[in-house]
Design a protein around this motif. Structure first.
Motif, PDB file in Angstrom:
ATOM      1  N   PHE A 177      39.538  39.496  26.800  1.00  0.00           N
ATOM      2  CA  PHE A 177      40.678  40.214  28.392  1.00  0.00           C
ATOM      3  C   PHE A 177      39.377  39.577  29.895  1.00  0.00           C
ATOM      4  CE2 PHE A 177      43.362  41.144  31.390  1.00  0.00           C
ATOM      5  CZ  PHE A 177      44.373  40.794  30.951  1.00  0.00           C
ATOM      6  N   LYS A 178      38.226  39.608  29.758  1.00  0.00           N
ATOM      7  CA  LYS A 178      37.836  39.241  30.917  1.00  0.00           C
ATOM      8  C   LYS A 178      37.516  37.801  30.501  1.00  0.00           C
ATOM      9  CE  LYS A 178      35.639  43.408  32.575  1.00  0.00           C
ATOM     10  NZ  LYS A 178      34.257  44.134  32.747  1.00  0.00           N
ATOM     11  N   GLU A 179      36.860  37.052  29.278  1.00  0.00           N
ATOM     12  CA  GLU A 179      36.780  35.803  29.126  1.00  0.00           C
ATOM     13  C   GLU A 179      38.208  34.845  29.638  1.00  0.00           C
ATOM     14  OE1 GLU A 179      35.455  35.022  25.448  1.00  0.00           O
ATOM     15  OE2 GLU A 179      33.954  36.238  25.766  1.00  0.00           O
ATOM     16  N   GLY A 180      39.246  35.912  29.031  1.00  0.00           N
ATOM     17  CA  GLY A 180      40.659  35.145  29.665  1.00  0.00           C
ATOM     18  C   GLY A 180      40.830  34.959  31.141  1.00  0.00           C
ATOM     19  N   LEU A 181      40.612  36.020  31.579  1.00  0.00           N
ATOM     20  CA  LEU A 181      40.838  35.825  33.215  1.00  0.00           C
ATOM     21  C   LEU A 181      39.463  35.093  34.247  1.00  0.00           C
ATOM     22  CD1 LEU A 181      40.293  39.624  34.067  1.00  0.00           C
ATOM     23  CD2 LEU A 181      42.416  38.306  34.831  1.00  0.00           C
ATOM     24  N   GLU A 182      38.492  34.567  33.560  1.00  0.00           N
ATOM     25  CA  GLU A 182      37.543  33.732  33.620  1.00  0.00           C
ATOM     26  C   GLU A 182      38.321  32.575  33.779  1.00  0.00           C
ATOM     27  OE1 GLU A 182      34.336  32.247  35.742  1.00  0.00           O
ATOM     28  OE2 GLU A 182      35.187  34.289  35.875  1.00  0.00           O
ATOM     29  N   ARG A 183      38.611  32.300  32.286  1.00  0.00           N
ATOM     30  CA  ARG A 183      39.319  30.307  32.149  1.00  0.00           C
ATOM     31  C   ARG A 183      40.378  30.346  32.606  1.00  0.00           C
ATOM     32  NH1 ARG A 183      40.544  32.390  26.860  1.00  0.00           N
ATOM     33  NH2 ARG A 183      43.289  32.108  27.605  1.00  0.00           N
ATOM     34  N   THR A 184      41.497  31.258  33.035  1.00  0.00           N
ATOM     35  CA  THR A 184      42.033  31.280  33.997  1.00  0.00           C
ATOM     36  C   THR A 184      42.303  31.234  35.562  1.00  0.00           C
ATOM     37  OG1 THR A 184      43.637  33.026  33.512  1.00  0.00           O
ATOM     38  CG2 THR A 184      43.855  31.890  32.293  1.00  0.00           C
ATOM     39  N   SER A 185      40.696  31.547  36.228  1.00  0.00           N
ATOM     40  CA  SER A 185      41.149  31.722  37.848  1.00  0.00           C
ATOM     41  C   SER A 185      40.829  30.484  38.093  1.00  0.00           C
ATOM     42  CB  SER A 185      39.354  32.641  37.598  1.00  0.00           C
ATOM     43  OG  SER A 185      38.832  31.502  37.103  1.00  0.00           O
ATOM     44  N   ARG A 186      40.612  29.757  37.788  1.00  0.00           N
ATOM     45  CA  ARG A 186      41.076  28.582  38.978  1.00  0.00           C
ATOM     46  C   ARG A 186      42.119  28.279  38.921  1.00  0.00           C
ATOM     47  NH1 ARG A 186      38.303  23.929  37.850  1.00  0.00           N
ATOM     48  NH2 ARG A 186      36.718  24.199  39.182  1.00  0.00           N
ATOM     49  N   GLY A 187      43.431  28.280  37.834  1.00  0.00           N
ATOM     50  CA  GLY A 187      44.865  28.308  38.182  1.00  0.00           C
ATOM     51  C   GLY A 187      45.277  27.127  37.225  1.00  0.00           C
ATOM     52  N   LEU A 235      50.589  27.101  44.786  1.00  0.00           N
ATOM     53  CA  LEU A 235      51.016  27.566  43.191  1.00  0.00           C
ATOM     54  C   LEU A 235      50.087  28.685  42.904  1.00  0.00           C
ATOM     55  CD1 LEU A 235      52.535  24.195  42.683  1.00  0.00           C
ATOM     56  CD2 LEU A 235      53.411  25.990  41.800  1.00  0.00           C
ATOM     57  N   LYS A 236      48.783  28.170  43.970  1.00  0.00           N
ATOM     58  CA  LYS A 236      47.265  29.276  43.230  1.00  0.00           C
ATOM     59  C   LYS A 236      47.629  29.849  43.451  1.00  0.00           C
ATOM     60  CE  LYS A 236      42.920  27.596  43.376  1.00  0.00           C
ATOM     61  NZ  LYS A 236      42.208  26.564  44.520  1.00  0.00           N
ATOM     62  N   LYS A 237      47.805  30.298  44.561  1.00  0.00           N
ATOM     63  CA  LYS A 237      48.458  31.771  44.813  1.00  0.00           C
ATOM     64  C   LYS A 237      49.286  32.770  44.291  1.00  0.00           C
ATOM     65  CE  LYS A 237      46.643  33.517  49.283  1.00  0.00           C
ATOM     66  NZ  LYS A 237      46.616  31.830  50.931  1.00  0.00           N
ATOM     67  N   SER A 238      50.632  31.638  43.573  1.00  0.00           N
ATOM     68  CA  SER A 238      51.473  32.434  42.724  1.00  0.00           C
ATOM     69  C   SER A 238      50.975  32.570  41.709  1.00  0.00           C
ATOM     70  CB  SER A 238      52.366  32.077  43.127  1.00  0.00           C
ATOM     71  OG  SER A 238      52.628  30.783  42.363  1.00  0.00           O
ATOM     72  N   TYR A 239      50.045  32.017  40.879  1.00  0.00           N
ATOM     73  CA  TYR A 239      49.446  32.123  39.495  1.00  0.00           C
ATOM     74  C   TYR A 239      48.742  33.500  39.466  1.00  0.00           C
ATOM     75  CZ  TYR A 239      47.993  30.825  34.982  1.00  0.00           C
ATOM     76  OH  TYR A 239      46.537  30.724  33.968  1.00  0.00           O
ATOM     77  N   LYS A 240      47.846  33.365  40.393  1.00  0.00           N
ATOM     78  CA  LYS A 240      47.154  34.410  39.977  1.00  0.00           C
ATOM     79  C   LYS A 240      47.566  35.262  39.557  1.00  0.00           C
ATOM     80  CE  LYS A 240      43.013  36.022  43.073  1.00  0.00           C
ATOM     81  NZ  LYS A 240      43.035  37.288  43.390  1.00  0.00           N
ATOM     82  N   ARG A 241      48.161  36.125  39.853  1.00  0.00           N
ATOM     83  CA  ARG A 241      49.073  37.916  39.726  1.00  0.00           C
ATOM     84  C   ARG A 241      50.448  37.178  38.317  1.00  0.00           C
ATOM     85  NH1 ARG A 241      45.917  40.427  38.444  1.00  0.00           N
ATOM     86  NH2 ARG A 241      43.712  40.428  40.022  1.00  0.00           N
ATOM     87  N   SER A 242      50.708  36.147  38.048  1.00  0.00           N
ATOM     88  CA  SER A 242      51.994  35.684  37.794  1.00  0.00           C
ATOM     89  C   SER A 242      52.160  36.262  36.292  1.00  0.00           C
ATOM     90  CB  SER A 242      51.845  34.690  37.988  1.00  0.00           C
ATOM     91  OG  SER A 242      51.321  33.683  36.952  1.00  0.00           O
TER      92      SER A 242
END
Ligand SMILES: *[C@@H]1O[C@H](CO)[C@@H](O)[C@H](O)[C@H]1NC(C)=O
Length: 384
Positions: A54-64, A78-85
């Protein structure tokens, strides 16, 4: 017309295609986990694997996601709204457990954890929350904090920072399993791994640490220190000497230790009988240069027992045959030559080439030729 042509072509096509098909067929692929017994991991470790994934997934998607948004401010929004989407959570979950060796266990843990993950995600948590503790310890209750064990996460016995005196592991440490008893490292024993095991001695001790080291290999039943002089008793294969302690017995001193076609190899505490080389009839070591006597069919050449070569006679027979062939050819040329000079000369030349060629071939292959080059000492010729 068309059908006739294809009738001719069909068998041809089959001939070409059949091997092509056979060659491109993939060999059946096996799931290596089917062949090697599947390694299973406990629930706590499966949870740990899932959290890592899961942490790898967070890392992978961290750049939005950078789709759409022409202007820089738009992209930022868009980046901001993606972060917790929800979209990002789905993106993470799609890649979960894919690269893990234990993907099956990881997936089943992910399923169990789904509701808690969603809760955590909805709370808009601080990225620094310990996700492992939140999911595996607090909610799924498959793990315990370090140095705690069992259903209720009981602290491991003994010094909390160093259970089992640092010389072992508390059974179930960090998981909801085990009974908290010590599983000691090699060399240690006792309820809290605070004693040296048999065949070990105490080599160091202070308030924090004790070290047990193995006794000398010759010791039986313990020792005071690490040398062969410190043994309580000697193992078989060693004899006790009042000055030197436990000494290796050289079993090979006994000449009758092994059978007639074997030789003896001494080793520390033991010995081995190994077969003689087949060129030998009795030996004192390995190889055809250590024979007492040569075996039948072998004879001594220097240090070695060498197989008697039958093919020496055969080689002589072959040489005789070769010379007879030459004589036959020369006689044939002699008969032809007076009848037809041109044909005779051609045959004569060919016979000559044949003989020279055959002799050269024999020479380079080491057979005895007409001219044995090895007997020719060129230096000697120049000197006289
Ligand atoms: C604890 O578990 C180990 C192995 O799982 C077992 O050998 C031991 O007897 C158990 N001890 C107690 C006190 O239950």
């Amino acid at each position: 017309m068309m059908s006739e042509r294809s009738n001719v072509l069909n068998p041809l096509l089959v001939l070409i295609l059949v091997p092509a098909v056979f060659c491109t067929v993939q060999p059946p692929t096996f799931n290596p986990e089917m062949l090697t017994p599947m390694r299973t991991i406990g629930d706590c470790q499966a949870c740990r694997v899932f959290i890592e994934s899961f942490k790898e997934g967070l890392e992978r998607t961290s750049r939005g996601k950078y789709e759409g948004g022409d202007a820089a401010w738009e992209e930022e929004k868009l980046k901001k709204s993606y972060k917790r989407s929800e979209i990002r959570l789905v993106d993470i979950q799609e890649g979960l457990c894919k690269t893990s060796k234990f993907s099956f266990q990881c997936h089943s843990m992910a399923e169990k954890a789904e509701e808690f993950i969603e809760e955590w995600w909805a709370q808009d948590p601080d990225e620094s929350t310990d996700l492992y503790a939140y999911i595996c310890i607090d909610n799924l209750k498959v793990c315990c904090p370090e140095h705690h064990y069992g259903k209720e996460c009981t602290p491991c016995p003994g010094d909390h920072s160093k259970p089992c005196n640092g010389n072992g592991k508390c059974r179930g440490d960090g998981t909801r399993k085990g009974n908290g008893t010590c599983s000691c490292d090699a060399g240690y024993e006792g309820q809290f791994c605070d004693k040296c095991a048999v065949e070990y001695y105490l080599s160091y001790k202070d308030e924090n640490k004790m070290l047990c080291s193995p006794c000398h290999v010759s010791c039986l039943g313990g020792c005071r220190q690490g040398t062969q002089k410190d043994c309580v008793a000697c193992k078989t294969g060693f004899s006790f000497d009042t000055d030197e302690g436990c000494l290796d017995i050289n079993e090979c001193d006994d000449v009758d230790r092994c059978t007639r076609d074997q030789f003896c190899l001494n080793s520390i505490g033991s010995f081995k009988c190994a077969d003689c080389d087949r060129a030998c009839s009795g030996c004192y070591g390995d190889g055809p240069d250590s024979c007492r006597k040569c075996a039948k069919g072998y004879s001594k050449k220097g240090e070695f027992c060498i197989e008697d070569r039958e093919d020496e006679d055969q080689s002589e027979k072959l040489t005789t045959t070769r010379y007879l062939t030459y004589i036959g050819l020369i006689i044939a040329t002699g008969i032809l030559l007076p009848k037809s000079t041109p044909l005779g000369s051609i045959v004569g030349a060919m016979v000559l080439i044949y003989i020279v060629g055959a002799e050269y071939y024999c020479m380079i292959n080491g057979h005895t030729g007409l001219v044995n080059l090895k007997d020719f000492n060129l230096i000697q010729i120049f000197h006289t």
